[in-house]
Design an enzyme around this catalytic site. Structure first.
Site, PDB file in Angstrom:
ATOM      1  N   ASP A   1     -79.040  85.912 -28.116  1.00  0.00           N
ATOM      2  CA  ASP A   1     -78.209  85.686 -26.925  1.00  0.00           C
ATOM      3  C   ASP A   1     -77.966  87.024 -26.237  1.00  0.00           C
ATOM      4  O   ASP A   1     -78.328  88.085 -26.770  1.00  0.00           O
ATOM      5  CB  ASP A   1     -76.872  85.006 -27.297  1.00  0.00           C
ATOM      6  CG  ASP A   1     -76.138  85.761 -28.405  1.00  0.00           C
ATOM      7  OD1 ASP A   1     -76.189  86.998 -28.407  1.00  0.00           O
ATOM      8  OD2 ASP A   1     -75.526  85.097 -29.259  1.00  0.00           O
TER       9      ASP A   1
ATOM     10  N   LYS B   1     -81.038  79.617 -23.206  1.00  0.00           N
ATOM     11  CA  LYS B   1     -80.968  78.184 -23.454  1.00  0.00           C
ATOM     12  C   LYS B   1     -80.988  77.458 -22.115  1.00  0.00           C
ATOM     13  O   LYS B   1     -80.181  77.765 -21.247  1.00  0.00           O
ATOM     14  CB  LYS B   1     -79.654  77.900 -24.175  1.00  0.00           C
ATOM     15  CG  LYS B   1     -79.658  76.671 -25.041  1.00  0.00           C
ATOM     16  CD  LYS B   1     -78.295  76.443 -25.667  1.00  0.00           C
ATOM     17  CE  LYS B   1     -78.123  77.192 -26.961  1.00  0.00           C
ATOM     18  NZ  LYS B   1     -76.850  76.860 -27.636  1.00  0.00           N
TER      19      LYS B   1
ATOM     20  N   ASP C   1     -79.936  90.017 -35.148  1.00  0.00           N
ATOM     21  CA  ASP C   1     -78.553  89.729 -34.760  1.00  0.00           C
ATOM     22  C   ASP C   1     -77.614  90.524 -35.659  1.00  0.00           C
ATOM     23  O   ASP C   1     -78.035  90.992 -36.719  1.00  0.00           O
ATOM     24  CB  ASP C   1     -78.284  88.224 -34.900  1.00  0.00           C
ATOM     25  CG  ASP C   1     -77.174  87.742 -33.977  1.00  0.00           C
ATOM     26  OD1 ASP C   1     -76.494  88.575 -33.342  1.00  0.00           O
ATOM     27  OD2 ASP C   1     -76.985  86.516 -33.892  1.00  0.00           O
TER      28      ASP C   1
ATOM     29  N   ARG D   1     -80.621  73.722 -20.456  1.00  0.00           N
ATOM     30  CA  ARG D   1     -80.273  72.336 -20.766  1.00  0.00           C
ATOM     31  C   ARG D   1     -81.199  71.408 -19.994  1.00  0.00           C
ATOM     32  O   ARG D   1     -81.272  71.447 -18.775  1.00  0.00           O
ATOM     33  CB  ARG D   1     -78.795  72.077 -20.423  1.00  0.00           C
ATOM     34  CG  ARG D   1     -78.322  70.715 -20.837  1.00  0.00           C
ATOM     35  CD  ARG D   1     -76.825  70.648 -21.087  1.00  0.00           C
ATOM     36  NE  ARG D   1     -76.355  71.411 -22.230  1.00  0.00           N
ATOM     37  CZ  ARG D   1     -76.514  71.044 -23.497  1.00  0.00           C
ATOM     38  NH1 ARG D   1     -77.141  69.913 -23.806  1.00  0.00           N
ATOM     39  NH2 ARG D   1     -76.045  71.792 -24.470  1.00  0.00           N
TER      40      ARG D   1
ATOM     41  N   GLU E   1     -53.628  84.871 -59.380  1.00  0.00           N
ATOM     42  CA  GLU E   1     -53.463  86.070 -58.544  1.00  0.00           C
ATOM     43  C   GLU E   1     -54.462  87.143 -58.963  1.00  0.00           C
ATOM     44  O   GLU E   1     -54.786  87.286 -60.151  1.00  0.00           O
ATOM     45  CB  GLU E   1     -52.035  86.616 -58.688  1.00  0.00           C
ATOM     46  CG  GLU E   1     -50.993  85.736 -58.034  1.00  0.00           C
ATOM     47  CD  GLU E   1     -49.579  86.266 -58.252  1.00  0.00           C
ATOM     48  OE1 GLU E   1     -49.399  87.227 -59.018  1.00  0.00           O
ATOM     49  OE2 GLU E   1     -48.652  85.694 -57.655  1.00  0.00           O
TER      50      GLU E   1
HETATM   51  C1  R5P Z   1     -72.188  85.668 -32.387  1.00  0.00           C
HETATM   52  O1  R5P Z   1     -71.670  86.157 -31.422  1.00  0.00           O
HETATM   53  C2  R5P Z   1     -72.850  86.468 -33.461  1.00  0.00           C
HETATM   54  O2  R5P Z   1     -73.466  87.624 -32.935  1.00  0.00           O
HETATM   55  C3  R5P Z   1     -73.896  85.648 -34.178  1.00  0.00           C
HETATM   56  O3  R5P Z   1     -74.897  85.285 -33.243  1.00  0.00           O
HETATM   57  C4  R5P Z   1     -73.277  84.417 -34.727  1.00  0.00           C
HETATM   58  O4  R5P Z   1     -72.165  84.745 -35.482  1.00  0.00           O
HETATM   59  C5  R5P Z   1     -74.281  83.673 -35.587  1.00  0.00           C
HETATM   60  O5  R5P Z   1     -73.665  82.507 -36.029  1.00  0.00           O
HETATM   61  P1  R5P Z   1     -74.506  81.356 -36.694  1.00  0.00           P
HETATM   62  O6  R5P Z   1     -75.397  81.979 -37.734  1.00  0.00           O
HETATM   63  O7  R5P Z   1     -73.445  80.470 -37.285  1.00  0.00           O
HETATM   64  O8  R5P Z   1     -75.308  80.671 -35.636  1.00  0.00           O
END
Ligand code: R5P
Length: 282
Positions: free
Chosen positions: A158, A181, A207, A183, A36
């Protein structure tokens, strides 16, 4: 007023205390023989600023213990990284809203909460005290401005990160775009900037979180194949789980930088310069 921190947010906590010219509380952390968590703070004087990121179960428990140890009625909780914020809704029947559970658990004992680039602003509403969110986009922009990059292209991985990327790009007046992206077949995808050609450009993918690095590693490989001159990555919260840092560097990412909301070797941007002034007006 004094500043007290959890074990994994010590460096950031000291920087915040220094920026505010406040005393840092000498706090010791250990475990009971059964595993703990135990902590003991030095002298507190009522109103306290608590600094602690939640990365996992231990950091959460340590923060709960610290809140309990601070008996002032005007405590401010600085939550530089709030883990579990990505589970902000029930994606499947039977799931918890983890972000709500964490926010509710941390609310008693504090008068206000200050977060940094929380994954979704709506999570702030789950705290039972006033909560605000700060953004390190300007700090990341300033860091990129000091890099030896001529006219970088700032990319969001994104659509969810596009506002953040635009704020970063605004610092230097740089081009900004988001990755999309496409496909090509059942097991083949192509990742390209939506509107701006990356060929010959120094690209910085930005990000809020780098967790596994999967998204960025795939994007970096594809951007390099499209002729990008170089790919760099910058984020607020460097989780770097499962070898993400090496994964990114192996994928050809030239540099990876994070802030110190999660303290680690890639933490070359401090959140203290953003948090400290906000506390004087919190
Ligand atoms: C997602 O919505 C976040 O903004 C990041 O893009 C995400 O958490 C990144 O995850 P990873 O590094 O696992 O691709």
């Amino acid at each position: 007023m004094k500043v007290v921190t959890t074990e994994k947010s010590q460096v950031l906590g000291v920087k915040i205390a220094e920026a505010l010219d406040l005393e840092i509380v000498d706090t010791r952390f250990s475990r009971f023989p059964d595993g703990e968590l135990y902590l003991r703070t030095g002298d507190l004087d009522g109103e306290t600023i608590l600094v602690g990121s939640v990365m996992d179960s231990d950091t959460l428990v340590q923060l709960l213990l610290l809140i309990d140890a601070c008996d002032g009625s005007e405590n401010t909780l600085v939550l530089p990284y709030m883990g579990y914020a990505r589970q902000d809704k029930k994606f499947h029947e039977g799931e918890p809203i983890s972000a709500r559970a964490i926010a509710r658990a941390l609310s008693p004992g504090v008068a206000r909460v200050v977060c940094v680039n929380i994954h979704e602003e709506s999570v702030l509403d789950h705290f039972q005290v006033p909560a605000r969110n700060l953004s390190l986009a300007p700090a990341i922009g300033e860091y990129i401005a000091a890099m030896p990059l001529a006219d970088p292209l700032i990319l969001a991985p994104d659509a969810g990160a596009s506002a953040f990327a635009a704020a970063v790009a605004g610092v230097g007046g740089w081009n900004c775009d988001e990755l999309q992206k496409t496909r090509l077949s059942g097991d083949e995808v192509r990742i390209t900037p939506r509107a701006i050609d990356a060929e010959g450009r120094e690209v910085v993918i930005v990000d809020d979180i780098i967790a596994t690095g999967g998204t960025l590693a795939t994007a970096a490989s594809m951007l390099l194949a499209q002729g990008a001159a170089g790919v760099h990555a910058a984020c607020v919260h460097g989780v770097f789980s499962g070898g993400a840092y090496t994964r990114l560097r192996h994928a050809g990412v030239k540099s990876v930088v994070a802030s110190d909301t999660i303290e680690g070797g890639a933490s070359r941007i401090t959140a203290a310069a953003c948090i400290a002034p906000a506390l004087t007006s919190a």
